[in-house]
Each structure stands twice: as structure tokens, then as C-alpha cells.
Design a protein around this motif. Structure first.
Motif, PDB file in Angstrom:
ATOM      1  N   ALA A 227     -64.503  11.197 -66.778  1.00 61.93           N
ATOM      2  CA  ALA A 227     -64.942  10.603 -68.036  1.00 61.93           C
ATOM      3  C   ALA A 227     -65.706  11.643 -68.849  1.00 61.93           C
ATOM      4  O   ALA A 227     -66.646  12.267 -68.350  1.00 61.93           O
ATOM      5  CB  ALA A 227     -65.835   9.392 -67.771  1.00 61.93           C
ATOM      6  N   THR A 228     -65.280  11.851 -70.090  1.00 66.32           N
ATOM      7  CA  THR A 228     -65.941  12.777 -70.999  1.00 66.32           C
ATOM      8  C   THR A 228     -66.303  12.023 -72.281  1.00 66.32           C
ATOM      9  O   THR A 228     -65.858  10.882 -72.477  1.00 66.32           O
ATOM     10  CB  THR A 228     -65.024  13.961 -71.349  1.00 66.32           C
ATOM     11  N   PRO A 229     -67.080  12.625 -73.163  1.00 70.10           N
ATOM     12  CA  PRO A 229     -67.380  11.951 -74.431  1.00 70.10           C
ATOM     13  C   PRO A 229     -66.144  11.693 -75.284  1.00 70.10           C
ATOM     14  O   PRO A 229     -66.196  10.914 -76.226  1.00 70.10           O
ATOM     15  CB  PRO A 229     -68.323  12.947 -75.132  1.00 70.10           C
ATOM     16  N   TYR A 230     -65.025  12.331 -74.945  1.00 72.45           N
ATOM     17  CA  TYR A 230     -63.826  12.202 -75.762  1.00 72.45           C
ATOM     18  C   TYR A 230     -62.811  11.228 -75.185  1.00 72.45           C
ATOM     19  O   TYR A 230     -61.816  10.912 -75.826  1.00 72.45           O
ATOM     20  CB  TYR A 230     -63.149  13.575 -75.923  1.00 72.45           C
ATOM     21  N   GLY A 231     -63.047  10.784 -73.941  1.00 74.38           N
ATOM     22  CA  GLY A 231     -62.098   9.867 -73.328  1.00 74.38           C
ATOM     23  C   GLY A 231     -62.142   9.961 -71.813  1.00 74.38           C
ATOM     24  O   GLY A 231     -62.930  10.717 -71.240  1.00 74.38           O
ATOM     25  N   THR A 232     -61.292   9.184 -71.178  1.00 74.66           N
ATOM     26  CA  THR A 232     -61.249   9.114 -69.715  1.00 74.66           C
ATOM     27  C   THR A 232     -59.844   9.416 -69.226  1.00 74.66           C
ATOM     28  O   THR A 232     -58.862   8.938 -69.785  1.00 74.66           O
ATOM     29  CB  THR A 232     -61.676   7.711 -69.234  1.00 74.66           C
ATOM     30  N   GLY A 233     -59.772  10.233 -68.171  1.00 78.01           N
ATOM     31  CA  GLY A 233     -58.480  10.564 -67.580  1.00 78.01           C
ATOM     32  C   GLY A 233     -58.485  10.276 -66.095  1.00 78.01           C
ATOM     33  O   GLY A 233     -59.491  10.493 -65.414  1.00 78.01           O
ATOM     34  N   ALA A 234     -57.380   9.777 -65.569  1.00 80.47           N
ATOM     35  CA  ALA A 234     -57.253   9.470 -64.150  1.00 80.47           C
ATOM     36  C   ALA A 234     -56.213  10.393 -63.531  1.00 80.47           C
ATOM     37  O   ALA A 234     -55.285  10.855 -64.200  1.00 80.47           O
ATOM     38  CB  ALA A 234     -56.843   8.020 -63.951  1.00 80.47           C
ATOM     39  N   LEU A 235     -56.374  10.676 -62.240  1.00 79.49           N
ATOM     40  CA  LEU A 235     -55.390  11.493 -61.548  1.00 79.49           C
ATOM     41  C   LEU A 235     -55.283  11.059 -60.103  1.00 79.49           C
ATOM     42  O   LEU A 235     -56.204  10.475 -59.538  1.00 79.49           O
ATOM     43  CB  LEU A 235     -55.735  12.979 -61.628  1.00 79.49           C
ATOM     44  N   THR A 236     -54.151  11.374 -59.506  1.00 75.85           N
ATOM     45  CA  THR A 236     -53.880  11.053 -58.116  1.00 75.85           C
ATOM     46  C   THR A 236     -54.133  12.271 -57.241  1.00 75.85           C
ATOM     47  O   THR A 236     -54.377  13.383 -57.727  1.00 75.85           O
ATOM     48  CB  THR A 236     -52.426  10.611 -57.940  1.00 75.85           C
ATOM     49  N   ALA A 237     -54.020  12.067 -55.939  1.00 77.30           N
ATOM     50  CA  ALA A 237     -54.158  13.183 -55.007  1.00 77.30           C
ATOM     51  C   ALA A 237     -53.091  14.239 -55.276  1.00 77.30           C
ATOM     52  O   ALA A 237     -53.360  15.444 -55.187  1.00 77.30           O
ATOM     53  CB  ALA A 237     -54.065  12.671 -53.570  1.00 77.30           C
ATOM     54  N   ASP A 238     -51.887  13.829 -55.616  1.00 82.81           N
ATOM     55  CA  ASP A 238     -50.813  14.781 -55.906  1.00 82.81           C
ATOM     56  C   ASP A 238     -51.137  15.615 -57.144  1.00 82.81           C
ATOM     57  O   ASP A 238     -50.853  16.819 -57.179  1.00 82.81           O
ATOM     58  CB  ASP A 238     -49.486  14.049 -56.113  1.00 82.81           C
ATOM     59  N   ASP A 239     -51.714  14.975 -58.159  1.00 84.82           N
ATOM     60  CA  ASP A 239     -52.104  15.706 -59.364  1.00 84.82           C
ATOM     61  C   ASP A 239     -53.102  16.811 -59.021  1.00 84.82           C
ATOM     62  O   ASP A 239     -52.986  17.948 -59.502  1.00 84.82           O
ATOM     63  CB  ASP A 239     -52.740  14.772 -60.395  1.00 84.82           C
ATOM     64  N   LEU A 240     -54.081  16.476 -58.198  1.00 84.05           N
ATOM     65  CA  LEU A 240     -55.100  17.453 -57.811  1.00 84.05           C
ATOM     66  C   LEU A 240     -54.485  18.582 -56.982  1.00 84.05           C
ATOM     67  O   LEU A 240     -54.834  19.757 -57.157  1.00 84.05           O
ATOM     68  CB  LEU A 240     -56.211  16.765 -57.027  1.00 84.05           C
ATOM     69  N   ALA A 241     -53.562  18.231 -56.095  1.00 84.03           N
ATOM     70  CA  ALA A 241     -52.946  19.238 -55.225  1.00 84.03           C
ATOM     71  C   ALA A 241     -52.142  20.257 -56.021  1.00 84.03           C
ATOM     72  O   ALA A 241     -52.042  21.424 -55.628  1.00 84.03           O
ATOM     73  CB  ALA A 241     -52.051  18.549 -54.196  1.00 84.03           C
ATOM     74  N   LEU A 242     -51.584  19.846 -57.151  1.00 76.68           N
ATOM     75  CA  LEU A 242     -50.751  20.737 -57.951  1.00 76.68           C
ATOM     76  C   LEU A 242     -51.555  21.578 -58.932  1.00 76.68           C
ATOM     77  O   LEU A 242     -51.033  22.539 -59.506  1.00 76.68           O
ATOM     78  CB  LEU A 242     -49.706  19.920 -58.726  1.00 76.68           C
ATOM     79  N   ALA A 243     -52.824  21.222 -59.130  1.00 74.84           N
ATOM     80  CA  ALA A 243     -53.652  21.909 -60.130  1.00 74.84           C
ATOM     81  C   ALA A 243     -54.322  23.143 -59.534  1.00 74.84           C
ATOM     82  O   ALA A 243     -54.438  23.291 -58.318  1.00 74.84           O
ATOM     83  CB  ALA A 243     -54.709  20.953 -60.679  1.00 74.84           C
ATOM     84  N   THR A 244     -54.750  24.023 -60.414  1.00 77.12           N
ATOM     85  CA  THR A 244     -55.547  25.181 -60.029  1.00 77.12           C
ATOM     86  C   THR A 244     -56.775  25.245 -60.920  1.00 77.12           C
ATOM     87  O   THR A 244     -56.745  24.776 -62.060  1.00 77.12           O
ATOM     88  CB  THR A 244     -54.745  26.491 -60.182  1.00 77.12           C
ATOM     89  N   PRO A 245     -57.868  25.825 -60.424  1.00 79.37           N
ATOM     90  CA  PRO A 245     -59.073  25.904 -61.259  1.00 79.37           C
ATOM     91  C   PRO A 245     -58.909  26.945 -62.353  1.00 79.37           C
ATOM     92  O   PRO A 245     -58.127  27.894 -62.223  1.00 79.37           O
ATOM     93  CB  PRO A 245     -60.154  26.317 -60.260  1.00 79.37           C
ATOM     94  N   ASP A 246     -59.621  26.779 -63.425  1.00 77.49           N
ATOM     95  CA  ASP A 246     -59.623  27.769 -64.489  1.00 77.49           C
ATOM     96  C   ASP A 246     -60.224  29.067 -63.947  1.00 77.49           C
ATOM     97  O   ASP A 246     -61.216  29.040 -63.207  1.00 77.49           O
ATOM     98  CB  ASP A 246     -60.457  27.255 -65.668  1.00 77.49           C
ATOM     99  N   PRO A 247     -59.665  30.226 -64.277  1.00 76.36           N
ATOM    100  CA  PRO A 247     -60.192  31.486 -63.731  1.00 76.36           C
ATOM    101  C   PRO A 247     -61.617  31.817 -64.161  1.00 76.36           C
ATOM    102  O   PRO A 247     -62.270  32.658 -63.539  1.00 76.36           O
ATOM    103  CB  PRO A 247     -59.200  32.536 -64.261  1.00 76.36           C
ATOM    104  N   LEU A 248     -62.105  31.145 -65.194  1.00 78.29           N
ATOM    105  CA  LEU A 248     -63.468  31.404 -65.665  1.00 78.29           C
ATOM    106  C   LEU A 248     -64.478  30.370 -65.161  1.00 78.29           C
ATOM    107  O   LEU A 248     -65.664  30.489 -65.433  1.00 78.29           O
ATOM    108  CB  LEU A 248     -63.502  31.418 -67.204  1.00 78.29           C
ATOM    109  N   ALA A 249     -64.011  29.367 -64.426  1.00 80.22           N
ATOM    110  CA  ALA A 249     -64.867  28.222 -64.077  1.00 80.22           C
ATOM    111  C   ALA A 249     -66.135  28.638 -63.339  1.00 80.22           C
ATOM    112  O   ALA A 249     -67.234  28.148 -63.651  1.00 80.22           O
ATOM    113  CB  ALA A 249     -64.069  27.220 -63.238  1.00 80.22           C
ATOM    114  N   ARG A 250     -66.025  29.521 -62.370  1.00 81.47           N
ATOM    115  CA  ARG A 250     -67.188  29.903 -61.562  1.00 81.47           C
ATOM    116  C   ARG A 250     -68.192  30.747 -62.351  1.00 81.47           C
ATOM    117  O   ARG A 250     -69.343  30.878 -61.935  1.00 81.47           O
ATOM    118  CB  ARG A 250     -66.746  30.666 -60.314  1.00 81.47           C
ATOM    119  N   TYR A 251     -67.748  31.315 -63.444  1.00 81.11           N
ATOM    120  CA  TYR A 251     -68.610  32.214 -64.216  1.00 81.11           C
ATOM    121  C   TYR A 251     -69.040  31.600 -65.547  1.00 81.11           C
ATOM    122  O   TYR A 251     -69.792  32.213 -66.297  1.00 81.11           O
ATOM    123  CB  TYR A 251     -67.862  33.529 -64.488  1.00 81.11           C
ATOM    124  N   GLU A 252     -68.552  30.388 -65.824  1.00 77.96           N
ATOM    125  CA  GLU A 252     -68.785  29.780 -67.128  1.00 77.96           C
ATOM    126  C   GLU A 252     -70.264  29.645 -67.452  1.00 77.96           C
ATOM    127  O   GLU A 252     -70.704  30.001 -68.552  1.00 77.96           O
ATOM    128  CB  GLU A 252     -68.113  28.402 -67.194  1.00 77.96           C
TER     129      GLU A 252
END
Length: 239
Positions: free
Chosen positions: A124-149
Motif C-alpha cells: 500500500a502506497t499513497p498512490y494506490g494498493t497492489g497485490a502479488l502472489t508468491a509466483d510474482d515475488l519469485a519472478l521479481a528481482t530487487p532494484d540495483p540501487l535499493a540497498r544504497y538508496e
């Protein structure tokens, strides 16, 4: 709606990518299980749709997990807070449901590694809400800048206020009519989000990089391209 959702051509992370990035960058979360809330200070790693974290040995949470042969039903809460001081600093709230299992004793002998098999999640963000399944998460990768943001946003806010002022030249002048305080709110490989804060509210604007940034060094090049664009009056933003 996100700062750039009004323009379908503007690239931004998917919900699954945002979730993966948030998990990879967080160091604290709350686990809800058996009617109790357990606050953990723990890094989180994501492997497919499974999360790895750790907890002190002998806590009510680990004791309950040890007695659940099929895994302990849990809900995890993660809050994404902007590292730069702005009004309404909560950028997102993530809720994941799944089953928690004891993995193995940590090397220190004082904590235990836990595994959470994610079933589904809601962001949930100020702009809306998104849902995902376990499969969606398994197929995703983190943004390369996430740890340094967080470090990069703080550095930008504290040491490069002049650059932020220059970047506002890319914005519609109407957005600056109330002389808002401009602060960096978020960044990812696709661009930089600015928070325009004024006495009566705020607005978030995404500045889109000409090309996605592959790493932190590449991010510097993309920022230079945006600053160069201000000299030529090139449109580089979407709202």
C-alpha cells in the motif's frame, strides 16, 4: 495512482520489484503470530518466494515455530520510511502472509534462522494498493540501487541542494508557483522522485532517466544527464 502512473510510457518498478527491493533494504519488521506482535531487528534475504531472517533464540515466536510441524501461520509487516525528512514520510506499507519455519541455529548460538514461505502480499502506497502472489515475488528481482538508496538520497539532500534546485527547471512552472520545498523522496534505476512540499500539501514528481541505471556509478551518470537536460530545456519529467 503513482507519480508517473498517468503516463503509461514512463518506466517505474512493478509492485513485485518494489516489494523485493523493500525487503532487501529493510532491517526491521513486525511478525504477527498467535495473536502477538513480535518486532525483529533482522536483515531479510529473498530466495524465490521464501524469506530468510533471524530472531533471538527462546523467544515466544521461535518457541511457537518450533511446535508447529506444518509451519506457523504469520503475517509480516514492513514499513518503508523515507530517509530524508519530509511531511508524511511513510512511502509504503507492506503486508505479507505465509508460514514460518525454523531453519537452523545461527553460528552465535544465541539466535535462530527462520524461513517464511510467502503465500501472498499487499503493498500500500499513497498512490494506490497492489497485490502479488508468491509466483510474482519469485519472478521479481530487487532494484540495483535499493540497498544504497537511503545513503544516496541523504547525500543528495544534505550536500547537493544546488543540484535539486537546478533539476526543478525540468518541471512545469505551475508546480513551483507556491515556492515548495523540494526534497528527494525516492530513487530507483528508472529515475528520481522529488517531493514538492508547500504549506497546503505536497506533490510527488518523477524525473525519468534517459536510460535505466545499472549500478550506483551509473546512477551518477544518469543524474549528470538530467542536469545537462536542464541546460537545453528538455522535458524529462512526468507527474
Amino acid at each position: 495512482m503513482s507519480p508517473s502512473a498517468r503516463d503509461a510510457e514512463v518506466p517505474e518498478p512493478t509492485t513485485a520489484e518494489r516489494v523485493h527491493s523493500l525487503l532487501s533494504a529493510t532491517s526491521s519488521l513486525t511478525v504477527r503470530a498467535c495473536g502477538e506482535h513480535h518486532d525483529l531487528e533482522s536483515p531479510v534475504s529473498v530466495h524465490d518466494s521464501r524469506l530468510r531472517l533471524r530472531a533471538p533464540l527462546g523467544t515466544p515466536l521461535t518457541t511457537a515455530a518450533a511446535g508447529a510441524t506444518e509451519g506457523l501461520a504469520v503475517v509480516l509487516d514492513v514499513t518503508d520510511i523515507a530517509p530524508v525528512a519530509v511531511r508524511d514520510r511513510v512511502r509504503a506499507r507492506l503486508t505479507l502472509a505465509g508460514r514460518l519455519h525454523l531453519a537452523h541455529l545461527a553460528d552465535d548460538g544465541l539466535s535462530v534462522h527462520l524461513r517464511v514461505d510467502v503465500a501472498h502480499a499487499v503493498l500500500a502506497t499513497p498512490y494506490g494498493t497492489g497485490a502479488l502472489t508468491a509466483d510474482d515475488l519469485a519472478l521479481a528481482t530487487p532494484d540495483p540501487l535499493a540497498r544504497y538508496e537511503a545513503a544516496m538520497l541523504t547525500h543528495l539532500a544534505d550536500d547537493h541542494a544546488d543540484a535539486l534546485a537546478v533539476l526543478t527547471r525540468l518541471l512545469d512552472p505551475d508546480l513551483l508557483a507556491q515556492h515548495p520545498d523540494v526534497r528527494p523522496l525516492a530513487l530507483d534505476r528508472h529515475g528520481l522522485v522529488l517531493r514538492l512540499d508547500h504549506p497546503h500539501g505536497h506533490r510527488d514528481v518523477r524525473l525519468v532517466f534517459p536510460e535505466p541505471a545499472a549500478d550506483t556509478e551509473d546512477f551518477g551518470h544518469r543524474m549528470h544527464q538530467l542536469l545537462t537536460a536542464t541546460q537545453h530545456g528538455l522535458p524529462a519529467h512526468r507527474i
